[in-house]
Scaffold this active site. Structure first.
Site, PDB file in Angstrom:
ATOM      1  N   ALA A  66       0.874  -1.170   0.000  1.00  0.00           N
ATOM      2  CA  ALA A  66       0.000   0.000   0.000  1.00  0.00           C
ATOM      3  C   ALA A  66       0.914   1.223   0.000  1.00  0.00           C
ATOM      4  CB  ALA A  66      -0.865  -0.009   1.254  1.00  0.00           C
ATOM      5  N   GLY A 112       0.474  -4.933   0.956  1.00  0.00           N
ATOM      6  CA  GLY A 112      -0.737  -4.986   0.125  1.00  0.00           C
ATOM      7  C   GLY A 112      -0.496  -5.673  -1.212  1.00  0.00           C
ATOM      8  N   GLU A 115      -0.783  -9.274  -0.452  1.00  0.00           N
ATOM      9  CA  GLU A 115      -2.209  -9.500  -0.146  1.00  0.00           C
ATOM     10  C   GLU A 115      -3.042  -9.534  -1.428  1.00  0.00           C
ATOM     11  OE1 GLU A 115      -2.132  -6.257   2.807  1.00  0.00           O
ATOM     12  OE2 GLU A 115      -3.114  -7.651   4.169  1.00  0.00           O
ATOM     13  N   GLU A 135       4.369  -5.256   7.442  1.00  0.00           N
ATOM     14  CA  GLU A 135       3.588  -4.209   8.118  1.00  0.00           C
ATOM     15  C   GLU A 135       4.027  -3.951   9.559  1.00  0.00           C
ATOM     16  OE1 GLU A 135       2.328  -6.382   6.040  1.00  0.00           O
ATOM     17  OE2 GLU A 135       0.828  -5.416   4.765  1.00  0.00           O
TER      18      GLU A 135
HETATM   19  N1  COA Z   1       4.613   3.067  -0.660  1.00  0.00           N
HETATM   20  C1  COA Z   1       5.007   4.199  -1.218  1.00  0.00           C
HETATM   21  N2  COA Z   1       6.138   4.314  -1.953  1.00  0.00           N
HETATM   22  C2  COA Z   1       6.866   3.209  -2.121  1.00  0.00           C
HETATM   23  C3  COA Z   1       6.503   1.969  -1.563  1.00  0.00           C
HETATM   24  C4  COA Z   1       5.312   1.920  -0.802  1.00  0.00           C
HETATM   25  N3  COA Z   1       4.875   0.790  -0.251  1.00  0.00           N
HETATM   26  N4  COA Z   1       7.459   1.055  -1.889  1.00  0.00           N
HETATM   27  C5  COA Z   1       8.372   1.701  -2.631  1.00  0.00           C
HETATM   28  N5  COA Z   1       8.026   3.008  -2.775  1.00  0.00           N
HETATM   29  C6  COA Z   1       8.729   4.052  -3.506  1.00  0.00           C
HETATM   30  C7  COA Z   1       9.940   4.551  -2.752  1.00  0.00           C
HETATM   31  O1  COA Z   1       9.545   5.512  -1.780  1.00  0.00           O
HETATM   32  C8  COA Z   1      10.761   5.144  -3.865  1.00  0.00           C
HETATM   33  O2  COA Z   1      10.196   6.376  -4.233  1.00  0.00           O
HETATM   34  P1  COA Z   1      11.151   7.698  -4.413  1.00  0.00           P
HETATM   35  O3  COA Z   1      12.086   7.302  -5.522  1.00  0.00           O
HETATM   36  O4  COA Z   1      10.201   8.776  -4.775  1.00  0.00           O
HETATM   37  O5  COA Z   1      11.840   7.876  -3.118  1.00  0.00           O
HETATM   38  C9  COA Z   1      10.493   4.181  -5.016  1.00  0.00           C
HETATM   39  O6  COA Z   1       9.281   3.525  -4.713  1.00  0.00           O
HETATM   40  C10 COA Z   1      11.572   3.146  -5.203  1.00  0.00           C
HETATM   41  O7  COA Z   1      11.736   2.451  -3.982  1.00  0.00           O
HETATM   42  P2  COA Z   1      13.145   2.289  -3.226  1.00  0.00           P
HETATM   43  O8  COA Z   1      12.877   2.072  -1.785  1.00  0.00           O
HETATM   44  O9  COA Z   1      14.051   3.433  -3.580  1.00  0.00           O
HETATM   45  O10 COA Z   1      13.698   0.971  -3.911  1.00  0.00           O
HETATM   46  P3  COA Z   1      14.725  -0.077  -3.284  1.00  0.00           P
HETATM   47  O11 COA Z   1      15.130  -0.974  -4.401  1.00  0.00           O
HETATM   48  O12 COA Z   1      15.789   0.616  -2.533  1.00  0.00           O
HETATM   49  O13 COA Z   1      13.872  -0.913  -2.220  1.00  0.00           O
HETATM   50  C11 COA Z   1      11.924  -2.092  -1.418  1.00  0.00           C
HETATM   51  C12 COA Z   1      12.796  -1.717  -2.635  1.00  0.00           C
HETATM   52  C13 COA Z   1      10.685  -2.801  -1.949  1.00  0.00           C
HETATM   53  C14 COA Z   1      12.698  -3.027  -0.476  1.00  0.00           C
HETATM   54  C15 COA Z   1      11.522  -0.809  -0.652  1.00  0.00           C
HETATM   55  O14 COA Z   1      10.966   0.102  -1.593  1.00  0.00           O
HETATM   56  C16 COA Z   1      10.498  -1.012   0.429  1.00  0.00           C
HETATM   57  O15 COA Z   1      10.836  -1.508   1.488  1.00  0.00           O
HETATM   58  N6  COA Z   1       9.253  -0.588   0.225  1.00  0.00           N
HETATM   59  C17 COA Z   1       8.194  -0.635   1.201  1.00  0.00           C
HETATM   60  C18 COA Z   1       7.683  -2.040   1.376  1.00  0.00           C
HETATM   61  C19 COA Z   1       6.642  -2.093   2.463  1.00  0.00           C
HETATM   62  O16 COA Z   1       6.906  -1.875   3.629  1.00  0.00           O
HETATM   63  N7  COA Z   1       5.413  -2.377   2.049  1.00  0.00           N
HETATM   64  C20 COA Z   1       4.309  -2.555   2.944  1.00  0.00           C
HETATM   65  C21 COA Z   1       3.490  -1.344   3.036  1.00  0.00           C
HETATM   66  S1  COA Z   1       2.166  -1.550   4.184  1.00  0.00           S
END
Ligand code: COA
Length: 260
Positions: A66, A112, A115, A135
């Protein structure tokens, strides 16, 4: 409805929905959830569409969760509403869609995103896929059905481990857990999903919709799944698909189901 975050393409009787926010790793914001709801609803109504494949755009992510930036400042009430609205509009909606939905998990499927993949009828992943429900690392719990569907799919102990650690598992482990049915190289992911879609498309759409209903009923505590199965089985006998299927068998030819 004009879609900004969702692409729809069709290939014969198969529709492919691609979640298209690659710069945000296809994170599910409110607008995307709304668009997905309408995309699934429209495609379910289209009798030419026998199977839907759901995937994420780019090579890195299916859906990274999400959209955290959208709910970071929510109150308790808003949080509850986010989960209930999302479950109704998208996750339960997809699970109960009468058209089968295959998740082509082409990279990160987190929160999400996992999910959503779990709400689909089954999942195929690419080798680079990583799955998890992180989460609790954000101070919340999965709110789009994750605490229910993950234990259903992989068992309570494994689901507890994944949800409480918030860790990610790779595609091989997801395969071993039964979270995904197959793992392939990314370049072959859509081909394999299309192969399953083709096999499904040969069968009776009406029978398929009843099968989905009966299978799902078994996971709903307030419904007797066996009873639903009996009723759905009986209903099949009143359909043109049943007449065509049984006639084609006796005539030793391929059935051409009218879908009614
Ligand atoms: N919500 C909003 N933005 C998200 C996102 C999310 N769940 N997951 C990734 N993004 C965005 C990042 O903020 C980044 O945006 P920016 O370039 O404007 O800063 C972009 O997507 C790329 O992500 P980034 O984190 O730079 O890539 P990465 O390769 O370093 O890491 C992940 C990849 C998936 C490990 C990392 O993005 C992450 O942990 N995301 C969140 C996962 C999460 O907790 N999801 C559950 C949500 S309830």
């Amino acid at each position: 409805m004009k879609f900004e975050n969702v692409l729809i393409t069709t290939d014969r009787e198969v529709a492919i929905i691609t979640i298209n926010r690659p710069t945000k790793l296809n994170a599910l914001n409110k607008a995307t959830i709304e668009e997905l709801h309408h995309a699934f609803k429209d495609l379910e109504k289209d009798k030419n569409v026998k199977v839907i494949i759901l995937t994420g755009s780019g090579e890195k992510a299916f859906v990274a969760g999400a959209d955290i930036s959208e709910f970071a400042h929510f109150s308790e009430k808003e949080g509850g509403k986010l989960a209930s609205k999302g479950q109704k509009k998208l996750f339960d909606f997809v699970e109960n869609l009468s058209t089968p939905v295959i998740a082509a998990v082409n990279g990160f499927a987190l929160g999400g995103g996992l999910e959503l993949a779990m709400a689909c009828h089954f999942r195929v992943a690419s080798h680079n896929a990583r799955m998890g429900l992180p989460e609790v690392s954000l101070g919340v719990i999965p709110g789009y059905g994750g605490t229910q569907r993950l234990p259903q799919l992989i068992g309570r102990g494994r689901a507890m481990e994944m949800i409480l650690t918030g860790g990610m598992i790779d595609a091989a482990k997801a395969l071993g857990f039964g979270l995904v049915n197959y793992v392939v190289e990314q370049e072959h992911l859509m081909d394999l999903c299309m192969k399953f879609a083709g096999k499904i498309s040969n069968n009776s759409p009406v029978a398929i919709s009843y099968a989905i209903k009966a299978i799902n009923a078994g996971f709903n505590n307030s419904i007797n799944g066996y009873k639903v199965e009996i009723e759905a089985f009986g209903s099949c006998f009143g359909t043109s698909d049943f007449k065509e299927g049984t006639t084609a068998f006796r005539e030793k030819r391929k059935a051409n189901f009218p879908g009614a």
